[in-house]
Design an enzyme around this catalytic site. Structure first.
Site, PDB file in Angstrom:
ATOM      1  N   ARG A  43       0.830  -1.216   0.000  1.00  0.00           N
ATOM      2  CA  ARG A  43       0.000   0.000   0.000  1.00  0.00           C
ATOM      3  C   ARG A  43       0.860   1.259   0.000  1.00  0.00           C
ATOM      4  O   ARG A  43       0.464   2.287   0.526  1.00  0.00           O
ATOM      5  CB  ARG A  43      -0.960   0.025   1.192  1.00  0.00           C
ATOM      6  CG  ARG A  43      -2.034  -1.051   1.148  1.00  0.00           C
ATOM      7  CD  ARG A  43      -3.094  -0.813   2.212  1.00  0.00           C
ATOM      8  NE  ARG A  43      -4.008  -1.949   2.291  1.00  0.00           N
ATOM      9  CZ  ARG A  43      -4.479  -2.449   3.430  1.00  0.00           C
ATOM     10  NH1 ARG A  43      -4.136  -1.915   4.593  1.00  0.00           N
ATOM     11  NH2 ARG A  43      -5.318  -3.454   3.420  1.00  0.00           N
ATOM     12  N   ARG A  47      -2.976   6.264  -0.020  1.00  0.00           N
ATOM     13  CA  ARG A  47      -3.457   6.488   1.335  1.00  0.00           C
ATOM     14  C   ARG A  47      -2.672   7.479   2.168  1.00  0.00           C
ATOM     15  O   ARG A  47      -3.191   8.486   2.593  1.00  0.00           O
ATOM     16  CB  ARG A  47      -3.595   5.149   2.065  1.00  0.00           C
ATOM     17  CG  ARG A  47      -4.533   4.211   1.323  1.00  0.00           C
ATOM     18  CD  ARG A  47      -5.287   3.294   2.212  1.00  0.00           C
ATOM     19  NE  ARG A  47      -4.439   2.508   3.088  1.00  0.00           N
ATOM     20  CZ  ARG A  47      -4.933   1.708   4.031  1.00  0.00           C
ATOM     21  NH1 ARG A  47      -6.227   1.590   4.200  1.00  0.00           N
ATOM     22  NH2 ARG A  47      -4.136   1.010   4.804  1.00  0.00           N
ATOM     23  N   ARG A  56      -7.204  11.264  -5.980  1.00  0.00           N
ATOM     24  CA  ARG A  56      -8.354  10.409  -5.743  1.00  0.00           C
ATOM     25  C   ARG A  56      -9.571  11.147  -5.189  1.00  0.00           C
ATOM     26  O   ARG A  56     -10.645  10.550  -5.056  1.00  0.00           O
ATOM     27  CB  ARG A  56      -7.968   9.304  -4.752  1.00  0.00           C
ATOM     28  CG  ARG A  56      -7.173   8.127  -5.310  1.00  0.00           C
ATOM     29  CD  ARG A  56      -7.992   7.201  -6.199  1.00  0.00           C
ATOM     30  NE  ARG A  56      -9.362   7.056  -5.755  1.00  0.00           N
ATOM     31  CZ  ARG A  56      -9.749   6.327  -4.707  1.00  0.00           C
ATOM     32  NH1 ARG A  56      -8.863   5.659  -3.996  1.00  0.00           N
ATOM     33  NH2 ARG A  56     -11.017   6.258  -4.379  1.00  0.00           N
ATOM     34  N   ASP A  92      -6.614  -3.035  -7.494  1.00  0.00           N
ATOM     35  CA  ASP A  92      -7.324  -3.607  -6.355  1.00  0.00           C
ATOM     36  C   ASP A  92      -7.590  -5.068  -6.658  1.00  0.00           C
ATOM     37  O   ASP A  92      -7.757  -5.450  -7.831  1.00  0.00           O
ATOM     38  CB  ASP A  92      -8.646  -2.878  -6.103  1.00  0.00           C
ATOM     39  CG  ASP A  92      -9.272  -3.279  -4.771  1.00  0.00           C
ATOM     40  OD1 ASP A  92      -9.013  -2.599  -3.765  1.00  0.00           O
ATOM     41  OD2 ASP A  92     -10.017  -4.283  -4.739  1.00  0.00           O
ATOM     42  N   TYR A 167     -14.758 -12.558  -0.178  1.00  0.00           N
ATOM     43  CA  TYR A 167     -15.494 -11.341  -0.508  1.00  0.00           C
ATOM     44  C   TYR A 167     -16.790 -11.658  -1.258  1.00  0.00           C
ATOM     45  O   TYR A 167     -17.851 -11.083  -0.988  1.00  0.00           O
ATOM     46  CB  TYR A 167     -14.635 -10.414  -1.366  1.00  0.00           C
ATOM     47  CG  TYR A 167     -13.694  -9.535  -0.578  1.00  0.00           C
ATOM     48  CD1 TYR A 167     -14.183  -8.576   0.305  1.00  0.00           C
ATOM     49  CD2 TYR A 167     -12.311  -9.642  -0.727  1.00  0.00           C
ATOM     50  CE1 TYR A 167     -13.321  -7.757   1.024  1.00  0.00           C
ATOM     51  CE2 TYR A 167     -11.452  -8.835  -0.011  1.00  0.00           C
ATOM     52  CZ  TYR A 167     -11.967  -7.893   0.865  1.00  0.00           C
ATOM     53  OH  TYR A 167     -11.109  -7.088   1.585  1.00  0.00           O
TER      54      TYR A 167
END
Length: 365
Positions: A43, A47, A56, A92, A167
């Site tokens: 990551r 972020r 973003r 992702d 998921y």
């Protein structure tokens, strides 16, 4: 003579000098001598970086993953800022299953949310196999990045069948994976059919990235730590093996990573990876004993340590480098992803410290 898809030509297993294939990162993955311990962060592209948040701010996650211009820029940001030894493709893990026809969205603050969770064999049939045309934006982004990065290797990645299946069965993130386990235990035939289909999708997705020029791939099995070793071996390992063994001829190192997998490290190593990622719970020397001397290791600074005062961070970096010496190859990383509240300057300092300490050790013999 065989062609190495990292951009150099290999003869009898040795790459010619120069290019990503001769980088410290790839050399460490292949358990070869390195001038310094290579470092990158899971990551790292996002972020915590203000430049990422700016990009973003008005672009949904899935859209940003489908725009080669944004993928290229976001992937390059941590390389420019931190001087890491490898870039990882911004994407992702649900991108390929969305391309395979599953109706889902990545909801801010929640994560992937599936409109119609998988419950039946007919639901599994809705997951179609993907082709290059389905993910052409990934192919385009990788090709752009290979040019931009030059000698810096690019890591491709995908989610492992178990984590993707979780998921899809849960309909979104889960702390207990109760619906997933109910399906695994209650209808193992359907479970294996689901994972087999996801393994095909994952393998195709990684091959697109490899053919476009990535230098290594990482298979994320983020939630595998929810399983016992017996369940992992019976219900998950065959499908991860399908993916990793399906890339044995691809000419790039394969990394396998999960969270909370201390008891699974040996089994995960058997799936066919060249490098096994270790989270922060298991010391690297202990992990090496479980994984075996024929694999490199990756890890494993606790991401929360980066929020502590610098002397604490430095001490932990030194400890991990020392424990990593037990492995035949070590790629310095976190034990999971960078936290959003992390100061980017601390990440930059960690890269410099890893390079300084490991270079000094290499010079000393």
């Amino acid at each position: 003579m065989t062609t190495d898809t990292t951009g150099t030509v290999a003869r009898d297993g040795d790459s010619r000098p120069g290019g990503p294939a001769d980088s410290p990162f790839i050399r460490a993955c292949r358990r070869r001598p390195v001038p310094h311990t290579p470092v990158w962060f899971m990551r790292q592209a996002g972020r915590s970086l203000p430049e990422y948040r700016e990009i973003r701010a008005s672009v949904p996650m899935l859209e940003s993953c489908r725009r080669p211009d944004l993928v290229t820029e976001i992937t390059l940001q941590p390389v420019r800022r931190h001087g890491v030894d490898a870039a990882i493709l911004f994407s992702d893990i649900v991108v390929p299953v969305a391309a395979a026809g599953i109706d889902l969205d990545i909801v801010p603050g929640t994560g992937p949310v599936v409109a119609e969770p998988i419950r039946t064999a007919a639901d599994v049939e809705r997951i179609r196999l993907i082709t290059l045309d389905d993910v052409s934006y990934v192919d385009e982004a990788v090709r752009q990045l290979v040019v931009e990065l030059g000698d810096t290797p690019l890591i491709g990645f995908a989610g492992a069948p178990f984590t993707l299946a979780s998921y899809l069965v849960e309909g979104g993130p889960s702390r207990t994976h109760a619906k997933t386990k109910a399906l695994m235990y209650g209808d193992p035939e359907l479970w294996h059919a689901l994972c087999a289909r996801l393994a095909e999708v994952t393998l195709a997705f990684l091959r697109v990235q490899i053919e476009a020029g990535v230098s290594a791939v990482q298979l994320f099995d983020s939630w595998a730590g929810a399983l016992s070793e017996a369940d992992y071996r019976r219900l998950v390992l065959p499908h991860s093996t399908t993916v990793l063994s399906g890339l044995v001829d691809a000419g790039v190192p394969r990394i396998h990573f999960g969270v909370g997998t201390a008891e699974l490290l040996g089994a995960m190593g058997e799936a066919g990876a060249d490098v096994v990622g270790v989270d922060w719970r298991t010391p690297l020397d202990v992990a090496t004993g479980r994984i075996g001397a024929d694999k490199a290791v990756q890890g494993n600074l606790d991401p929360c340590v980066l929020l502590a005062p610098w002397p604490v961070v430095e001490a932990e970096v030194r400890r991990i480098l020392e424990q990593g010496r037990a492995a035949p190859g070590h790629v310095f990383n976190l034990g999971h992803g960078v936290l959003p509240e992390t100061d980017p300057e601390v990440l930059t300092r960690v890269v410099a410290l890893v390079h300084e300490l490991s270079s000094r050790r290499a010079d000393q013999g």
